[in-house]
Scaffold this motif. Structure first.
Motif, mmCIF file in Angstrom:
data_model
loop_
_atom_site.group_PDB
_atom_site.id
_atom_site.type_symbol
_atom_site.label_atom_id
_atom_site.label_comp_id
_atom_site.label_asym_id
_atom_site.label_seq_id
_atom_site.Cartn_x
_atom_site.Cartn_y
_atom_site.Cartn_z
ATOM 1 N N SER A 1 23.569 42.735 52.184
ATOM 2 C CA SER A 1 23.549 41.499 51.404
ATOM 3 C C SER A 1 22.237 40.735 51.606
ATOM 4 N N ILE A 2 21.801 40.606 52.868
ATOM 5 C CA ILE A 2 20.567 39.858 53.155
ATOM 6 C C ILE A 2 19.351 40.606 52.631
ATOM 7 N N LEU A 3 19.340 41.912 52.823
ATOM 8 C CA LEU A 3 18.214 42.708 52.335
ATOM 9 C C LEU A 3 18.118 42.620 50.816
ATOM 10 N N ASN A 4 19.268 42.644 50.158
ATOM 11 C CA ASN A 4 19.279 42.552 48.695
ATOM 12 C C ASN A 4 18.764 41.185 48.228
ATOM 13 N N GLU A 5 19.127 40.117 48.949
ATOM 14 C CA GLU A 5 18.630 38.779 48.615
ATOM 15 C C GLU A 5 17.103 38.745 48.636
ATOM 16 N N GLU A 6 16.540 39.308 49.696
ATOM 17 C CA GLU A 6 15.083 39.257 49.847
ATOM 18 C C GLU A 6 14.369 40.138 48.832
ATOM 19 N N MET A 7 14.940 41.293 48.517
ATOM 20 C CA MET A 7 14.298 42.163 47.529
ATOM 21 C C MET A 7 14.329 41.543 46.136
ATOM 22 N N GLU A 8 15.400 40.841 45.823
ATOM 23 C CA GLU A 8 15.469 40.173 44.525
ATOM 24 C C GLU A 8 14.471 39.016 44.451
ATOM 25 N N LEU A 9 14.354 38.249 45.539
ATOM 26 C CA LEU A 9 13.386 37.143 45.569
ATOM 27 C C LEU A 9 11.954 37.651 45.437
ATOM 28 N N SER A 10 11.698 38.818 45.993
ATOM 29 C CA SER A 10 10.342 39.387 45.944
ATOM 30 C C SER A 10 10.122 40.292 44.740
ATOM 31 N N CYS A 11 11.166 40.440 43.899
ATOM 32 C CA CYS A 11 11.081 41.276 42.685
ATOM 33 C C CYS A 11 10.698 42.714 43.023
ATOM 34 N N CYS A 12 11.367 43.281 44.040
ATOM 35 C CA CYS A 12 11.071 44.660 44.463
ATOM 36 C C CYS A 12 11.846 45.657 43.606
ATOM 37 N N GLU A 13 11.140 46.661 43.129
ATOM 38 C CA GLU A 13 11.788 47.744 42.379
ATOM 39 C C GLU A 13 12.273 48.858 43.302
ATOM 40 N N TRP A 14 11.764 48.847 44.548
ATOM 41 C CA TRP A 14 12.080 49.902 45.517
ATOM 42 C C TRP A 14 12.544 49.287 46.830
ATOM 43 N N THR A 15 13.377 50.035 47.552
ATOM 44 C CA THR A 15 13.694 49.714 48.934
ATOM 45 C C THR A 15 13.298 50.910 49.804
ATOM 46 N N ALA A 16 13.009 50.644 51.070
ATOM 47 C CA ALA A 16 12.632 51.711 52.003
ATOM 48 C C ALA A 16 13.055 51.303 53.399
ATOM 49 N N ASP A 17 13.186 52.295 54.280
ATOM 50 C CA ASP A 17 13.492 52.026 55.685
ATOM 51 C C ASP A 17 13.104 53.252 56.509
ATOM 52 N N GLY A 18 13.461 53.231 57.782
ATOM 53 C CA GLY A 18 13.056 54.309 58.681
ATOM 54 C C GLY A 18 14.086 55.402 58.837
ATOM 55 N N THR A 19 14.874 55.679 57.804
ATOM 56 C CA THR A 19 15.880 56.731 57.876
ATOM 57 C C THR A 19 15.252 58.071 58.245
ATOM 58 N N ILE A 20 15.837 58.741 59.262
ATOM 59 C CA ILE A 20 15.361 60.073 59.648
ATOM 60 C C ILE A 20 16.521 61.066 59.546
ATOM 61 N N LYS A 21 16.221 62.326 59.775
ATOM 62 C CA LYS A 21 17.185 63.410 59.554
ATOM 63 C C LYS A 21 18.502 63.222 60.310
ATOM 64 N N PRO A 22 18.498 62.885 61.624
ATOM 65 C CA PRO A 22 19.776 62.710 62.330
ATOM 66 C C PRO A 22 20.641 61.592 61.752
ATOM 67 N N ASP A 23 20.014 60.525 61.219
ATOM 68 C CA ASP A 23 20.786 59.432 60.596
ATOM 69 C C ASP A 23 21.625 59.964 59.441
ATOM 70 N N LEU A 24 20.989 60.759 58.588
ATOM 71 C CA LEU A 24 21.681 61.307 57.428
ATOM 72 C C LEU A 24 22.789 62.261 57.848
ATOM 73 N N LYS A 25 22.488 63.110 58.827
ATOM 74 C CA LYS A 25 23.475 64.101 59.265
ATOM 75 C C LYS A 25 24.707 63.444 59.869
ATOM 76 N N GLU A 26 24.502 62.464 60.755
ATOM 77 C CA GLU A 26 25.633 61.850 61.450
ATOM 78 C C GLU A 26 26.508 61.038 60.504
ATOM 79 N N THR A 27 25.900 60.344 59.554
ATOM 80 C CA THR A 27 26.695 59.567 58.605
ATOM 81 C C THR A 27 27.501 60.481 57.698
ATOM 82 N N ARG A 28 26.880 61.499 57.168
ATOM 83 C CA ARG A 28 27.546 62.355 56.185
ATOM 84 C C ARG A 28 28.532 63.322 56.824
#
Length: 406
Positions: free
Chosen positions: A126-153
């Protein structure tokens, strides 16, 4: 829509070639006038992504940091202040220091670890979305790495930054990398690369069970002590706080931290572990995560940790660090992990577990009690944190235990 870079060469072998690949990936994905909102934690992963994006798109990068209140103390100083200093020279740095109460309110009254992670994740989104809308960002990014994806899925652990479903397109430059590959990249970029991995929800998942501000305060203090003791030992004996074998990827220690539990114990019992040895122990009355071996395929389970009360000096717990022995004890006791009592006093509302591990890629990890560090840390904790009654050492390898408790 998610755009993930699939590496053709590992940064362990050629970091310069990987960086060129990453810059091209970003420039070919993001339009010339499009903005990217990057959520950062101050950790190695998001810091490396920040450097990649800054070099690739310049002032179209908007760096967003939220002080959720669950960051550590580092040598007595709030980590959020350190992170704010790290990124203060970025042209579009957004520092949300007004959101702690939103996170605290969201997790209050929740005991289950996954539900706490989900509540944290909702506020984070929710907070990240607020800031991206205020900054008119078309993209989001973060430090997601391979183990993050594997463990969640795989359903092992719900990561706060995976599959959030933003309306913006998502950029994942590190999605095909392991932690040691990111460290190699950080070293090449001149970014401090020896920082230990730290969970996205921070100390929320190390202040185990029901959230309270008092438990969080204790967790910050004891975690700082444990990190200091391991860091001091490594610097005195190895000249640096972490030793990395760049050929194999082995990291010593991969992590060293404390977790804080409410002091609620079941009545002690005596267990005969398949004729191997007799141990006297009990259970902490809080469920934590572990892994169960289903024919070579590991699935997560939530059970109470088993506390061994009949041990001797800390080095004798090496028996329980053997994967085969750990699995037998976990099966016999019905526990998710094995905690070895180091020291105890008569009063205090909390129990603290010291968790220190050596690992290559986090798929497997072995406990680290180098130089009797847990004993030294336990003494400091009981002398300096009045609310702690018992200090334990987590002797469980991964598997059958996970690294974190929730």
């Amino acid at each position: 829509e998610v755009f993930s870079l699939q590496k053709t060469i590992s940064p362990m072998k050629d970091p310069e070639a990987f960086l060129k690949e990453a810059y091209d990936f970003v420039k070919n994905s993001v339009g010339a006038n499009e903005k990217v909102g990057l959520a950062i934690s101050g950790g190695i992963d998001s810091t490396v992504v920040a450097e990649i994006l800054k070099n690739a798109i310049g002032e179209n990068l908007h760096v967003i940091y939220m002080d959720h209140g669950f960051m550590r103390l580092i040598d007595g100083r709030e980590e959020s202040d350190i992170v704010a200093e790290m990124f203060s020279d970025f042209p579009n740095f957004i520092y949300r220091d007004d959101v702690r109460d939103r996170f605290y309110s969201a997790v209050r009254g929740i005991e289950d670890g996954d539900q706490k992670r989900a509540a944290f994740r909702d506020v984070y989104k929710s907070i990240l979305n607020e800031e991206m809308e205020l900054s008119c960002c078309e993209w989001t990014a973060d430090g997601t790495i391979k183990p993050d994806l594997k463990e969640t899925r795989a359903g092992i652990k719900l990561q706060h930054n995976v599959d959030l479903g933003f309306s913006q397109k998502k950029l994942e430059p590190l999605a095909s990398l392991t932690k040691q590959e990111v460290r190699a990249l950080a070293r090449y970029l001149g970014i401090p690369h020896l920082r230990q991995p730290f969970p996205g929800p921070g100390l929320l998942v190390r202040a185990v069970g029901l959230f309270s501000r008092e438990k969080l305060r204790v967790e910050k203090e004891v975690n700082d002590i444990v990190e200091q003791e391991y860091k001091q030992f490594m610097i005195e004996h190895c000249g640096k706080e972490m030793v990395i074998d760049w050929e194999t990827g082995l990291q010593v220690p991969f992590q060293a931290f404390a977790a804080t539990f409410d002091y609620r114990m079941a009545k002690p019992k005596v267990f005969d572990i398949h004729g191997l040895r007799v141990i006297r122990g009990t259970y902490l009355d809080t469920r934590v995560t572990g892994l169960v071996d289903e024919g070579g395929r590991y699935e997560r389970l939530y059970q109470k940790p088993f506390v061994i009360l009949s041990g001797g000096p800390i080095y004798t717990c090496s028996y329980y660090m053997n994967k085969s022995n750990a699995l037998k004890i976990a099966k016999k006791t019905g526990a998710s992990r094995i905690l070895y009592r180091i020291r105890q006093k008569e009063s205090g509302d909390f129990a603290v577990a010291i968790r220190a591990l050596n690992s290559v890629d986090v798929r497997e990890a072995m406990p680290n009690f180098s130089g009797n560090v847990p004993e030294h840390a336990a003494i400091r904790i009981l002398e300096n944190v009045p609310d702690v009654r018992m200090v334990l050492f987590d002797a469980t390898p991964k598997p059958p235990a996970t690294v974190e408790y929730e």
